[in-house]
Scaffold this motif. Structure first.
Motif, PDB file in Angstrom:
ATOM      1  N   PRO A 124      48.902  -9.822  99.354  1.00 38.81           N
ATOM      2  CA  PRO A 124      50.269  -8.950  99.217  1.00 38.81           C
ATOM      3  C   PRO A 124      50.026  -7.567  99.526  1.00 38.81           C
ATOM      4  O   PRO A 124      50.799  -7.074 100.264  1.00 38.81           O
ATOM      5  CB  PRO A 124      50.154  -9.157  97.418  1.00 38.81           C
ATOM      6  CG  PRO A 124      49.450 -10.120  96.900  1.00 38.81           C
ATOM      7  CD  PRO A 124      48.397 -10.335  98.138  1.00 38.81           C
ATOM      8  N   ARG A 125      48.622  -7.060  99.516  1.00 37.61           N
ATOM      9  CA  ARG A 125      48.498  -5.872  99.976  1.00 37.61           C
ATOM     10  C   ARG A 125      48.713  -5.682 101.376  1.00 37.61           C
ATOM     11  O   ARG A 125      49.485  -4.830 102.116  1.00 37.61           O
ATOM     12  CB  ARG A 125      47.242  -5.070  99.730  1.00 37.61           C
ATOM     13  CG  ARG A 125      46.824  -4.933  98.363  1.00 37.61           C
ATOM     14  CD  ARG A 125      45.602  -4.455  97.946  1.00 37.61           C
ATOM     15  NE  ARG A 125      45.429  -4.075  96.613  1.00 37.61           N
ATOM     16  CZ  ARG A 125      44.455  -3.608  95.964  1.00 37.61           C
ATOM     17  NH1 ARG A 125      43.256  -3.428  96.752  1.00 37.61           N
ATOM     18  NH2 ARG A 125      44.206  -3.302  94.596  1.00 37.61           N
ATOM     19  N   ALA A 126      48.151  -6.765 102.329  1.00 38.02           N
ATOM     20  CA  ALA A 126      48.472  -6.551 103.691  1.00 38.02           C
ATOM     21  C   ALA A 126      49.688  -6.737 104.183  1.00 38.02           C
ATOM     22  O   ALA A 126      50.341  -6.275 104.987  1.00 38.02           O
ATOM     23  CB  ALA A 126      47.617  -7.788 104.343  1.00 38.02           C
ATOM     24  N   ALA A 127      50.432  -7.788 103.192  1.00 37.90           N
ATOM     25  CA  ALA A 127      52.124  -7.911 103.512  1.00 37.90           C
ATOM     26  C   ALA A 127      52.824  -6.828 103.433  1.00 37.90           C
ATOM     27  O   ALA A 127      53.676  -6.573 104.143  1.00 37.90           O
ATOM     28  CB  ALA A 127      52.425  -9.256 102.638  1.00 37.90           C
ATOM     29  N   GLU A 128      52.246  -5.929 102.223  1.00 38.67           N
ATOM     30  CA  GLU A 128      53.117  -4.712 101.956  1.00 38.67           C
ATOM     31  C   GLU A 128      52.631  -3.666 103.248  1.00 38.67           C
ATOM     32  O   GLU A 128      53.606  -2.919 103.520  1.00 38.67           O
ATOM     33  CB  GLU A 128      52.803  -4.074 100.736  1.00 38.67           C
ATOM     34  CG  GLU A 128      53.557  -3.138 100.298  1.00 38.67           C
ATOM     35  CD  GLU A 128      53.351  -2.755  98.883  1.00 38.67           C
ATOM     36  OE1 GLU A 128      54.154  -2.121  98.180  1.00 38.67           O
ATOM     37  OE2 GLU A 128      52.617  -3.103  98.362  1.00 38.67           O
ATOM     38  N   ALA A 129      51.661  -3.812 103.556  1.00 37.11           N
ATOM     39  CA  ALA A 129      51.312  -2.864 104.758  1.00 37.11           C
ATOM     40  C   ALA A 129      52.040  -3.298 106.106  1.00 37.11           C
ATOM     41  O   ALA A 129      52.167  -2.241 106.956  1.00 37.11           O
ATOM     42  CB  ALA A 129      49.820  -2.767 104.981  1.00 37.11           C
ATOM     43  N   ALA A 130      52.285  -4.558 106.228  1.00 37.23           N
ATOM     44  CA  ALA A 130      53.054  -4.783 107.364  1.00 37.23           C
ATOM     45  C   ALA A 130      54.512  -4.711 107.165  1.00 37.23           C
ATOM     46  O   ALA A 130      55.329  -5.090 108.263  1.00 37.23           O
ATOM     47  CB  ALA A 130      52.989  -6.376 107.511  1.00 37.23           C
ATOM     48  N   GLY A 131      55.008  -3.972 106.085  1.00 33.95           N
ATOM     49  CA  GLY A 131      56.459  -3.669 105.861  1.00 33.95           C
ATOM     50  C   GLY A 131      57.291  -5.014 105.316  1.00 33.95           C
ATOM     51  O   GLY A 131      58.415  -4.541 105.038  1.00 33.95           O
ATOM     52  N   ILE A 132      56.527  -5.964 104.696  1.00 32.02           N
ATOM     53  CA  ILE A 132      57.357  -6.820 104.009  1.00 32.02           C
ATOM     54  C   ILE A 132      57.630  -6.412 102.420  1.00 32.02           C
ATOM     55  O   ILE A 132      56.695  -5.917 101.904  1.00 32.02           O
ATOM     56  CB  ILE A 132      56.401  -8.130 104.019  1.00 32.02           C
ATOM     57  CG1 ILE A 132      56.069  -8.564 105.269  1.00 32.02           C
ATOM     58  CG2 ILE A 132      57.058  -9.329 102.908  1.00 32.02           C
ATOM     59  CD1 ILE A 132      55.389  -9.801 105.344  1.00 32.02           C
ATOM     60  N   HIS A 133      58.823  -6.748 102.126  1.00 31.97           N
ATOM     61  CA  HIS A 133      59.056  -6.206 100.613  1.00 31.97           C
ATOM     62  C   HIS A 133      58.608  -7.342  99.762  1.00 31.97           C
ATOM     63  O   HIS A 133      58.984  -8.332  99.219  1.00 31.97           O
ATOM     64  CB  HIS A 133      60.666  -6.314 100.520  1.00 31.97           C
ATOM     65  CG  HIS A 133      60.877  -5.593  99.477  1.00 31.97           C
ATOM     66  ND1 HIS A 133      60.824  -5.833  98.217  1.00 31.97           N
ATOM     67  CD2 HIS A 133      61.852  -4.386  99.093  1.00 31.97           C
ATOM     68  CE1 HIS A 133      61.290  -4.682  97.129  1.00 31.97           C
ATOM     69  NE2 HIS A 133      61.978  -3.831  97.975  1.00 31.97           N
ATOM     70  N   VAL A 134      57.378  -6.896  99.181  1.00 29.29           N
ATOM     71  CA  VAL A 134      56.418  -8.037  98.539  1.00 29.29           C
ATOM     72  C   VAL A 134      57.417  -8.128  97.116  1.00 29.29           C
ATOM     73  O   VAL A 134      57.313  -9.455  96.547  1.00 29.29           O
ATOM     74  CB  VAL A 134      54.949  -7.216  98.031  1.00 29.29           C
ATOM     75  CG1 VAL A 134      54.459  -8.197  97.174  1.00 29.29           C
ATOM     76  CG2 VAL A 134      54.241  -7.358  99.508  1.00 29.29           C
ATOM     77  N   LEU A 135      57.748  -7.264  96.466  1.00 26.07           N
ATOM     78  CA  LEU A 135      58.586  -7.534  95.322  1.00 26.07           C
ATOM     79  C   LEU A 135      59.380  -8.244  95.117  1.00 26.07           C
ATOM     80  O   LEU A 135      59.798  -9.340  94.373  1.00 26.07           O
ATOM     81  CB  LEU A 135      59.261  -5.991  94.859  1.00 26.07           C
ATOM     82  CG  LEU A 135      59.717  -6.141  93.021  1.00 26.07           C
ATOM     83  CD1 LEU A 135      58.815  -6.432  92.034  1.00 26.07           C
ATOM     84  CD2 LEU A 135      60.553  -4.809  93.013  1.00 26.07           C
ATOM     85  N   LYS A 136      60.467  -8.453  96.285  1.00 31.37           N
ATOM     86  CA  LYS A 136      61.606  -9.352  96.624  1.00 31.37           C
ATOM     87  C   LYS A 136      61.238 -10.782  96.630  1.00 31.37           C
ATOM     88  O   LYS A 136      61.832 -11.807  96.077  1.00 31.37           O
ATOM     89  CB  LYS A 136      62.165  -9.059  97.674  1.00 31.37           C
ATOM     90  CG  LYS A 136      63.262  -9.727  98.118  1.00 31.37           C
ATOM     91  CD  LYS A 136      64.028  -9.509  99.328  1.00 31.37           C
ATOM     92  CE  LYS A 136      63.279  -9.378 100.785  1.00 31.37           C
ATOM     93  NZ  LYS A 136      64.184  -9.138 101.723  1.00 31.37           N
ATOM     94  N   TYR A 137      59.886 -10.948  97.286  1.00 32.09           N
ATOM     95  CA  TYR A 137      59.461 -12.505  97.317  1.00 32.09           C
ATOM     96  C   TYR A 137      58.874 -13.035  96.140  1.00 32.09           C
ATOM     97  O   TYR A 137      59.120 -14.134  95.726  1.00 32.09           O
ATOM     98  CB  TYR A 137      58.479 -12.407  98.627  1.00 32.09           C
ATOM     99  CG  TYR A 137      58.993 -12.361  99.836  1.00 32.09           C
ATOM    100  CD1 TYR A 137      59.929 -13.418 100.580  1.00 32.09           C
ATOM    101  CD2 TYR A 137      59.307 -11.226 100.437  1.00 32.09           C
ATOM    102  CE1 TYR A 137      60.379 -13.379 101.626  1.00 32.09           C
ATOM    103  CE2 TYR A 137      59.924 -10.933 101.720  1.00 32.09           C
ATOM    104  CZ  TYR A 137      60.622 -12.146 102.145  1.00 32.09           C
ATOM    105  OH  TYR A 137      61.151 -11.917 103.547  1.00 32.09           O
ATOM    106  N   ARG A 138      58.193 -12.018  95.357  1.00 29.24           N
ATOM    107  CA  ARG A 138      57.572 -12.410  94.061  1.00 29.24           C
ATOM    108  C   ARG A 138      58.683 -12.710  93.275  1.00 29.24           C
ATOM    109  O   ARG A 138      58.479 -13.918  92.404  1.00 29.24           O
ATOM    110  CB  ARG A 138      56.640 -11.331  93.497  1.00 29.24           C
ATOM    111  CG  ARG A 138      55.435 -11.220  94.155  1.00 29.24           C
ATOM    112  CD  ARG A 138      54.484 -10.213  93.476  1.00 29.24           C
ATOM    113  NE  ARG A 138      53.019 -10.433  94.028  1.00 29.24           N
ATOM    114  CZ  ARG A 138      52.046  -9.371  93.598  1.00 29.24           C
ATOM    115  NH1 ARG A 138      52.307  -8.525  92.924  1.00 29.24           N
ATOM    116  NH2 ARG A 138      50.814  -9.658  94.003  1.00 29.24           N
ATOM    117  N   ILE A 139      59.558 -12.073  92.794  1.00 29.37           N
ATOM    118  CA  ILE A 139      60.752 -12.180  91.890  1.00 29.37           C
ATOM    119  C   ILE A 139      61.409 -13.416  92.420  1.00 29.37           C
ATOM    120  O   ILE A 139      62.018 -14.313  91.730  1.00 29.37           O
ATOM    121  CB  ILE A 139      61.604 -11.016  91.955  1.00 29.37           C
ATOM    122  CG1 ILE A 139      60.972  -9.976  91.034  1.00 29.37           C
ATOM    123  CG2 ILE A 139      62.932 -11.436  91.046  1.00 29.37           C
ATOM    124  CD1 ILE A 139      61.572  -8.659  90.980  1.00 29.37           C
ATOM    125  N   GLY A 140      61.617 -13.539  93.719  1.00 31.31           N
ATOM    126  CA  GLY A 140      62.210 -14.723  94.258  1.00 31.31           C
ATOM    127  C   GLY A 140      61.789 -15.971  94.063  1.00 31.31           C
ATOM    128  O   GLY A 140      62.195 -17.105  94.033  1.00 31.31           O
TER     129      GLY A 140
END
Length: 311
Positions: free
Chosen positions: A186-202
């Motif tokens: 998750p941290r690397a994904a967030e650093a890459a600009g991915i909206h982590v929260l959206k995928y987790r809730i999704g």
């Protein structure tokens, strides 16, 4: 052979053993009687797989499956339209999934605690709506659940649609690749600009939709909905995910393997019942299947570790 391929070997072995030990479970009638429940379990396992790929676990499956059947039954009679009832039920399920995801991702409650709390609320809602009395399901839904197409039960085709859709989205789209990246790190994904929260809730939204669909199909097949309808769709679904090879470490996963493992668990349950075993033995067999699958998956890593230690 990768970690998702073992289930095919297990299926062949299980059906081979069934043919020898309990031939009655391999007749056309027995298989057709088992497949509708395997299809429903495959849909639940698909939703659970998506959540586990995000390092989570959805314990609200029991309540959501039960509630979906009750809402579909009640709203179907109220709206006099099964289509509106299905849409409304899926909408309610989606809201529950968003609540689960928000509690876990925003409030930082552990998945086990959050989804168990939501499950308790859902069961309370079911009891309030039904008064602990089973609710009759509209005839149209019963007809749909009992229908057959090309010699296979309709529930199997519904399961195919859910599994295929999840596979295409997670494996063949940009959204799916980002979904997997969030599960891996998750941290690397967030650093890459991915909206982590959206995928987790999704993930929890998708799982709730799967549970809702399974609950409606189950209620239609049985002919009634009650607060205990979903009781048999938590441990077997988690077992199917584990037996299918999806690890709890997140990221990697296979909804196809989970669906095949759902078929494995359904046939295993039928075999155990045919041998005259009670419910307690069935639970032990399911737990044993999880243990065996976990041991098989991690045995190569364990062997490599032991070899490197000896050196």
């Amino acid at each position: 052979m990768d970690e998702f391929s073992w289930i095919w070997v297990g299926l062949v072995l299980l059906f081979g053993i069934s043919a020898v030990v309990a031939p009655g479970t391999m007749t056309r009638g027995s298989i057709l009687a088992m497949l509708p429940f395997a299809g429903i379990l495959a849909i639940v396992a698909t939703g659970q797989t998506l959540v586990i790929q995000q390092r989570g676990l959805d314990m609200s499956a029991i309540g959501m499956v039960s509630l979906a059947g009750v809402i579909m039954a009640r709203s179907g009679l109220a709206f006099n339209s099964i289509l509106l009832a299905v849409v409304f039920t899926v909408f309610v399920g989606g809201i529950v999934g968003i609540i689960n995801g928000a509690l876990i991702s925003r409030v930082a409650i552990t998945p086990l605690v959050a989804t168990m709390a939501v499950n308790a609320l859902l069961i309370g809602c079911v009891r309030s709506l039904t008064g602990s009395v089973p609710v009759d399901v509209p005839t149209v839904m019963q007809t749909i659940s009992h229908a057959q197409l090309l010699g296979l039960p309709a529930n199997v085709w519904f399961a195919f649609v859910f599994v295929a859709s999840a596979w295409v989205i997670t494996r063949k789209t940009t959204v799916g690749r980002r979904f997997v990246a969030v599960g891996v790190n998750p941290r690397a994904a967030e650093a890459a600009g991915i909206h982590v929260l959206k995928y987790r809730i999704g993930a929890y939204l998708a799982s709730a939709v799967c549970f809702s669909a399974a609950g409606m199909l189950l209620a239609g097949f049985i002919g009634s909905a009650s607060g205990t309808s979903g009781n048999d769709y938590l441990l077997p679904a988690i077992a199917a995910v584990v037996v299918g090879g999806t690890p709890f470490t997140g990221g990697k996963g296979s909804v196809i393997a989970s669906a095949m493992a759902a078929l494995f668990m359904a046939q295993l349950g039928q075999l155990v019942m045919a041998l005259g075993a009670g419910e307690a033995v069935q639970l032990l067999v399911q737990a044993g299947a999880i243990l065996l699958a976990t041991t098989t998956r991690y045995s190569p890593t364990l062997l490599r570790t032991l070899k490197s230690t000896r050196r």
